[in-house]
Structures are given as structure tokens and as C-alpha cells.
Scaffold this motif. Structure first.
Motif, mmCIF file in Angstrom:
data_model
loop_
_atom_site.group_PDB
_atom_site.id
_atom_site.type_symbol
_atom_site.label_atom_id
_atom_site.label_comp_id
_atom_site.label_asym_id
_atom_site.label_seq_id
_atom_site.Cartn_x
_atom_site.Cartn_y
_atom_site.Cartn_z
ATOM 1 N N ALA A 236 42.201 52.725 42.771
ATOM 2 C CA ALA A 236 40.931 52.311 42.164
ATOM 3 C C ALA A 236 40.440 50.977 42.720
ATOM 4 C CB ALA A 236 41.080 52.223 40.645
ATOM 5 N N GLY A 237 41.221 50.357 43.617
ATOM 6 C CA GLY A 237 40.825 49.069 44.179
ATOM 7 C C GLY A 237 40.871 47.938 43.178
ATOM 8 N N ILE A 238 41.847 47.977 42.268
ATOM 9 C CA ILE A 238 41.969 46.972 41.213
ATOM 10 C C ILE A 238 43.161 46.075 41.533
ATOM 11 C CG2 ILE A 238 42.389 46.611 38.760
ATOM 12 C CD1 ILE A 238 41.116 49.348 38.244
ATOM 13 N N PHE A 239 42.921 44.759 41.557
ATOM 14 C CA PHE A 239 43.975 43.807 41.924
ATOM 15 C C PHE A 239 44.052 42.705 40.872
ATOM 16 C CE2 PHE A 239 42.170 45.687 45.753
ATOM 17 C CZ PHE A 239 43.307 46.259 46.315
ATOM 18 N N SER A 240 45.275 42.225 40.646
ATOM 19 C CA SER A 240 45.491 41.229 39.595
ATOM 20 C C SER A 240 44.855 39.893 39.965
ATOM 21 C CB SER A 240 46.993 41.044 39.337
ATOM 22 O OG SER A 240 47.631 40.553 40.486
ATOM 23 N N CYS A 241 44.564 39.112 38.935
ATOM 24 C CA CYS A 241 43.957 37.799 39.121
ATOM 25 C C CYS A 241 44.442 36.873 38.021
ATOM 26 C CB CYS A 241 42.424 37.905 39.092
ATOM 27 S SG CYS A 241 41.762 38.465 37.504
ATOM 28 N N SER A 242 44.171 35.602 38.197
ATOM 29 C CA SER A 242 44.459 34.622 37.160
ATOM 30 C C SER A 242 43.205 34.446 36.311
ATOM 31 C CB SER A 242 44.869 33.292 37.797
ATOM 32 O OG SER A 242 45.068 32.309 36.801
ATOM 33 N N PHE A 243 43.308 34.745 35.008
ATOM 34 C CA PHE A 243 42.129 34.660 34.148
ATOM 35 C C PHE A 243 42.561 34.328 32.730
ATOM 36 C CE2 PHE A 243 38.751 36.059 31.394
ATOM 37 C CZ PHE A 243 37.593 35.780 32.103
ATOM 38 N N SER A 244 41.960 33.312 32.159
ATOM 39 C CA SER A 244 42.174 32.929 30.768
ATOM 40 C C SER A 244 40.826 32.937 30.061
ATOM 41 C CB SER A 244 42.804 31.537 30.693
ATOM 42 O OG SER A 244 42.648 30.974 29.402
ATOM 43 N N LYS A 245 40.724 33.674 28.972
ATOM 44 C CA LYS A 245 39.462 33.694 28.236
ATOM 45 C C LYS A 245 39.106 32.285 27.753
ATOM 46 C CE LYS A 245 40.194 38.361 26.331
ATOM 47 N NZ LYS A 245 41.676 38.510 26.456
ATOM 48 N N TYR A 246 40.064 31.626 27.116
ATOM 49 C CA TYR A 246 39.812 30.284 26.604
ATOM 50 C C TYR A 246 39.543 29.318 27.755
ATOM 51 C CZ TYR A 246 40.665 25.973 23.891
ATOM 52 O OH TYR A 246 40.561 24.740 23.300
ATOM 53 N N GLY A 247 40.338 29.416 28.817
ATOM 54 C CA GLY A 247 40.145 28.531 29.958
ATOM 55 C C GLY A 247 38.799 28.732 30.630
ATOM 56 N N SER A 248 38.400 29.996 30.833
ATOM 57 C CA SER A 248 37.114 30.276 31.470
ATOM 58 C C SER A 248 35.952 29.818 30.595
ATOM 59 C CB SER A 248 36.999 31.773 31.765
ATOM 60 O OG SER A 248 37.980 32.188 32.694
ATOM 61 N N ALA A 249 36.070 30.041 29.288
ATOM 62 C CA ALA A 249 35.013 29.607 28.387
ATOM 63 C C ALA A 249 34.924 28.081 28.345
ATOM 64 C CB ALA A 249 35.258 30.173 26.986
ATOM 65 N N TYR A 250 36.069 27.403 28.365
ATOM 66 C CA TYR A 250 36.078 25.937 28.383
ATOM 67 C C TYR A 250 35.390 25.411 29.636
ATOM 68 C CZ TYR A 250 37.945 21.203 28.926
ATOM 69 O OH TYR A 250 38.069 19.852 29.131
ATOM 70 N N GLN A 251 35.688 26.009 30.785
ATOM 71 C CA GLN A 251 35.054 25.573 32.027
ATOM 72 C C GLN A 251 33.551 25.851 32.012
ATOM 73 O OE1 GLN A 251 37.790 27.788 34.600
ATOM 74 N NE2 GLN A 251 38.502 25.854 35.457
ATOM 75 N N THR A 252 33.152 26.974 31.426
ATOM 76 C CA THR A 252 31.726 27.277 31.287
ATOM 77 C C THR A 252 31.049 26.258 30.380
ATOM 78 O OG1 THR A 252 32.156 29.640 31.598
ATOM 79 C CG2 THR A 252 30.049 29.033 30.608
ATOM 80 N N MET A 253 31.734 25.887 29.298
ATOM 81 C CA MET A 253 31.204 24.878 28.381
ATOM 82 C C MET A 253 30.969 23.554 29.109
ATOM 83 S SD MET A 253 33.075 23.148 25.074
ATOM 84 C CE MET A 253 34.123 22.156 26.171
#
Length: 241
Positions: free
Chosen positions: A210-227
């Protein structure tokens, strides 16, 4: 409170998945996976942090050890809704989660400084955490719609799909509902594979096809950076006005 698992030790791999990739992967999952207790739910989380966001800032530095504290429900709660107070730790790529269940109103009181409704090893760990990180308070609300599956033949293997991930830093009460700013593009979701050992061969093959590869992702971390980005843009707007 209903029976629930209170201790987890596992590997967690994350993948940002498009709708097309999901449709293809779903065909491979169907013969192996079944829906779990909270198969389709809107999960609400309140992350607790210090006023200077010490916990998430440290987490984003990717240390060997990191930890977080959150309050979780599987629906928009009222006072008597089942809620979970959770400590989540990660060390050397292994995730450890310990949690206790109580009514939502009890959880709010407990996290505000009241004694735990029941004394246990886990509640004492949470008490130590709250003492060590002085000034903990509700820092961010993150909600999302989850589809949760488990392997019929290896129940410890779980796959979850989180879509419509929303975040906010106001109205830090899960009873206020799941609204917030979208974190991902509309046609993507966050898939997590949770397993105590290695990913089985059939699933690894399905991900590759399916062409799916793992990544580093944190919901809280990504939202904090967006904030932080939003606040920076607001300041530039004020200076340019």
C-alpha cells in the motif's frame, strides 16, 4: 466501572495514511482483524503540562525516556462518565502505559489535587508524577474519531485509525465537546500499530504494497508546534498592521 486493561507494554508504530492507502490496506486487514470494545468512538484527551510546556518540549527533543499525563474519555462526558487518568512513558522505543478508571467528575477533582478515589500502585505513581512536575495544569485538548481493530489470532496486536484530529487550548474541559482546529489534511488519518513484538509478515507485506511507511508523529507535539506557529504569525500580523 467496567473491566478494563490498566497496564500496557508494547511497541507503537505510527503512519500518516491517505484515503487511497487506507482503502487498499483495509482489504488486507479484513481477514485478520476484528473490532474491539471501543471500535468506533470519539476520543477526548486533556494533556496536563507545566505552564512552560516542559513535558512536551522535552518530548520533542526525542530523549531516550519521556513521559506524559492525560485524562481520556471515549465520548463527550458528563459527571458520571467513565474516564481514565493515564501516565504514558516511552523508553528505548518501548511504550509503557498505566491508567486508572474513575468517574469524570472524580478525575477532574483528582487531577486538581484531591486524593485518588481508590489507593493503588498506579495512583501512587500518578501522585508522584504530579508532585515531581510542579504546577501541572490542563494544557491542551485533543480529540479524534477512532476506528480500533485487533488481530483475531494475536489479540495483543491492535491497529487504530484516528481521523479528524482536532486540538484547542481553550475550553479545556472534555464536557465542552470535541471541537477544535484540524491537525491533518482532510483526506489523511493517523494509523498506529500496537504490538508487544515484531510486526507479523502478512501485515508488513500489506503496508509495503500500500506504500505506507512509518514516521515519527505525536498528536500533542504536532499540535504544540502548530500553536507556536500560529502565535508567531499573529505577532507578525500585529507588527505589520
Amino acid at each position: 466501572m467496567s473491566a478494563y486493561q490498566d497496564v500496557f507494554k508494547r511497541y507503537e508504530k505510527k503512519y500518516v495514511v491517505t484515503q487511497r492507502q487506507y482503502d487498499r490496506l483495509a482489504q488486507a486487514l479484513a481477514p485478520h482483524m476484528a473490532r474491539d470494545r471501543f471500535a468506533e468512538s470519539t476520543i477526548g484527551n486533556i494533556y496536563y503540562d507545566t505552564p512552560d510546556f516542559r513535558l512536551i518540549r522535552r518530548s520533542l527533543d526525542r530523549p531516550a525516556y519521556k513521559e506524559k499525563l492525560r485524562l481520556r474519555t471515549y465520548q463527550t462526558p458528563n459527571a458520571g462518565t467513565e474516564a481514565f487518568v493515564e501516565i504514558k512513558k516511552k523508553y528505548d522505543h518501548v511504550v509503557y502505559k498505566r491508567r486508572i478508571a474513575m468517574r469524570y467528575d472524580e478525575a477532574l477533582d483528582y487531577l486538581a489535587g484531591a486524593p485518588a478515589p481508590e489507593d493503588s500502585q498506579i495512583s501512587r505513581e500518578i501522585d508522584w508524577f504530579r508532585t515531581f512536575y510542579a504546577g501541572l495544569r490542563p494544557a491542551m485538548c485533543i480529540c479524534y474519531d477512532r476506528l480500533a481493530l485487533f488481530d483475531r489470532y494475536q489479540p495483543e496486536l491492535r491497529v487504530t485509525f484516528d481521523s479528524c484530529i482536532r486540538w484547542r487550548t481553550d475550553a479545556l474541559d472534555l464536557a465542552a465537546g470535541p471541537d477544535g482546529e484540524q491537525l491533518l489534511a482532510p483526506d489523511t488519518c493517523l494509523m498506529e500499530i500496537k504490538i508487544p513484538e515484531a510486526t507479523p509478515l502478512w501485515l508488513a507485506r500489506a503496508l509495503s504494497e500500500a506504500g505506507i511507511f512509518s514516521c515519527s508523529f505525536s498528536k500533542y507535539g504536532s499540535a504544540y508546534q502548530t500553536m507556536l506557529l500560529d502565535r508567531s504569525e499573529e505577532k507578525r500580523g500585529v507588527f505589520c498592521a
